[in-house]
Design an enzyme around this catalytic site. Structure first.
Site: not given
Ligand code: C2G
Length: 151
Positions: A44, A46
């Site tokens: 990803k 990250k």
């Molecule tokens: N999130 C949120 N508000 C934030 C940060 C994150 O609502 N300030 C939500 C994201 O939209 C996501 C969840 O928290 O629904 C987890 O965030 P991440 O760990 O950044 O997820 P991500 O890396 O986007 O992984 O296959 C899908 C991916 O694995 C999603």
């Protein structure tokens, strides 16, 4: 039994994650989370701070989460949804439209993200604290050097 499924890295667990998980749990009876593995986060693009085992333990301790399983590729969602008998797939709206292809087997929802908090911002703040501390130690060291040179 209405099951909600979501996915994420959940690194440096913060209030944005809590608010999303709380909202998701309110949509049904059971919330299951596909947690991105350390290896999948590399795919990803990250850089994770907290390793998978700890992120798993933190999520399992969250009152809104009923189960956590590893997310280690982009293609597994369809099988997961069928295995978990999920009624709703929900995720933050930073992913809006990206998972509409799952609409044939699950109700897909994109929920508003929490503003002004993100793992990226937390990392920046942590780095800034580190840098401030380094600068402070350097100042003290140069002051001591100056004092010693006058002895
Ligand atoms: N999130 C949120 N508000 C934030 C940060 C994150 O609502 N300030 C939500 C994201 O939209 C996501 C969840 O928290 O629904 C987890 O965030 P991440 O760990 O950044 O997820 P991500 O890396 O986007 O992984 O296959 C899908 C991916 O694995 C999603």
């Amino acid at each position: 039994m209405k099951t909600i499924i979501t996915y994420g890295t959940f690194d440096l667990f913060h209030v944005g994650h809590v608010r999303l998980l709380r909202r998701l749990k309110k949509l049904g009876d059971r919330l299951v989370v596909g947690l991105s593995t350390d290896e999948f986060n590399k795919v990803k693009g990250k850089e994770v701070i907290i390793p998978y085992a700890d992120r798993y333990e933190i999520l399992m301790a969250c009152q809104y989460v009923d189960d956590v399983f590893p997310e280690d590729n982009w293609q597994q969602k369809r099988d997961d949804i069928i295995r978990e008998k999920a009624d709703i797939f929900a995720i933050g709206d930073d992913w809006a439209g990206k998972f509409d292809d799952l609409e044939d087997i699950v109700n897909v929802l994109y929920l508003p993200r929490t503003q002004n908090v993100s793992t990226t911002e937390l990392k920046t703040v942590l780095r800034k604290i580190d840098q401030d501390k380094i600068d402070e130690v350097k100042n003290v060291a140069s002051h001591l050097t100056e004092l010693v040179s006058k002895l």
